[in-house]
Design a protein around this motif. Structure first.
Motif, PDB file in Angstrom:
ATOM      1  N   GLY A 141       0.815  -1.198   0.000  1.00 13.46           N
ATOM      2  CA  GLY A 141       0.000   0.000   0.000  1.00 13.46           C
ATOM      3  C   GLY A 141       0.853   1.253   0.000  1.00 13.46           C
ATOM      4  O   GLY A 141       2.082   1.194   0.058  1.00 13.46           O
ATOM      5  N   LEU A 142       0.195   2.360  -0.046  1.00 10.92           N
ATOM      6  CA  LEU A 142       0.845   3.660  -0.081  1.00 10.92           C
ATOM      7  C   LEU A 142       1.574   3.931   1.225  1.00 10.92           C
ATOM      8  O   LEU A 142       1.033   3.680   2.305  1.00 10.92           O
ATOM      9  CB  LEU A 142      -0.219   4.734  -0.330  1.00 10.92           C
ATOM     10  CG  LEU A 142       0.258   6.157  -0.492  1.00 10.92           C
ATOM     11  CD1 LEU A 142       1.088   6.289  -1.761  1.00 10.92           C
ATOM     12  CD2 LEU A 142      -0.932   7.086  -0.548  1.00 10.92           C
ATOM     13  N   ILE A 143       2.803   4.434   1.150  1.00  6.90           N
ATOM     14  CA  ILE A 143       3.581   4.768   2.348  1.00  6.90           C
ATOM     15  C   ILE A 143       3.393   6.248   2.701  1.00  6.90           C
ATOM     16  O   ILE A 143       3.104   6.582   3.834  1.00  6.90           O
ATOM     17  CB  ILE A 143       5.094   4.487   2.129  1.00  6.90           C
ATOM     18  CG1 ILE A 143       5.342   3.016   1.836  1.00  6.90           C
ATOM     19  CG2 ILE A 143       5.911   4.953   3.317  1.00  6.90           C
ATOM     20  CD1 ILE A 143       5.104   2.111   3.002  1.00  6.90           C
ATOM     21  N   LEU A 144       3.582   7.130   1.739  1.00 13.56           N
ATOM     22  CA  LEU A 144       3.494   8.564   2.023  1.00 13.56           C
ATOM     23  C   LEU A 144       2.974   9.300   0.809  1.00 13.56           C
ATOM     24  O   LEU A 144       3.443   9.069  -0.308  1.00 13.56           O
ATOM     25  CB  LEU A 144       4.864   9.134   2.408  1.00 13.56           C
ATOM     26  CG  LEU A 144       4.945  10.641   2.622  1.00 13.56           C
ATOM     27  CD1 LEU A 144       4.175  11.037   3.869  1.00 13.56           C
ATOM     28  CD2 LEU A 144       6.377  11.104   2.717  1.00 13.56           C
ATOM     29  N   LYS A 145       2.027  10.188   1.033  1.00  8.11           N
ATOM     30  CA  LYS A 145       1.525  11.069  -0.012  1.00  8.11           C
ATOM     31  C   LYS A 145       1.406  12.445   0.623  1.00  8.11           C
ATOM     32  O   LYS A 145       0.535  12.675   1.457  1.00  8.11           O
ATOM     33  CB  LYS A 145       0.178  10.571  -0.515  1.00  8.11           C
ATOM     34  CG  LYS A 145      -0.333  11.346  -1.691  1.00  8.11           C
ATOM     35  CD  LYS A 145      -1.608  10.701  -2.225  1.00  8.11           C
ATOM     36  CE  LYS A 145      -2.061  11.418  -3.458  1.00  8.11           C
ATOM     37  NZ  LYS A 145      -3.259  10.778  -4.031  1.00  8.11           N
ATOM     38  N   SER A 146       2.327  13.338   0.294  1.00 11.46           N
ATOM     39  CA  SER A 146       2.388  14.643   0.940  1.00 11.46           C
ATOM     40  C   SER A 146       2.572  15.710  -0.114  1.00 11.46           C
ATOM     41  O   SER A 146       3.602  15.767  -0.785  1.00 11.46           O
ATOM     42  CB  SER A 146       3.569  14.646   1.919  1.00 11.46           C
ATOM     43  OG  SER A 146       3.637  15.882   2.565  1.00 11.46           O
TER      44      SER A 146
END
Length: 83
Positions: free
Chosen positions: A74-79
């Protein structure tokens, strides 16, 4: 090597990073990656150009946290902080 979350502890403005995830051997190396940049010159003036705008050169506005590398995909970081 492990994954580390490096995040800002202060207010984030437009066109600045508030967090990154890096692979490093330890927390100090992760912080070194996050605070990397280069000194540039314009005429007789010099200024610091960070790789990640908003991250202070000395790292005082950052925290480093080791992440678990195991777990579901899954996604780790979206900033994203756009102007």
């Amino acid at each position: 090597m492990a994954l580390f979350l490096v995040s800002r502890t202060d207010r984030t403005d437009y066109d600045e990073y508030d967090a990154i995830v890096v692979r490093a051997g330890d927390e100090s190396t992760a912080l070194k990656i996050a605070t990397h940049g280069e000194e540039k010159h314009y005429g007789e003036s010099a200024y610091w150009s960070p790789d990640f705008p908003g991250f202070d050169r000395d790292g005082v506005n950052l925290t480093v946290e080791r992440l678990e590398s195991r777990g579901p995909a899954g996604l780790i970081l979206k900033s994203f902080n756009a102007a």
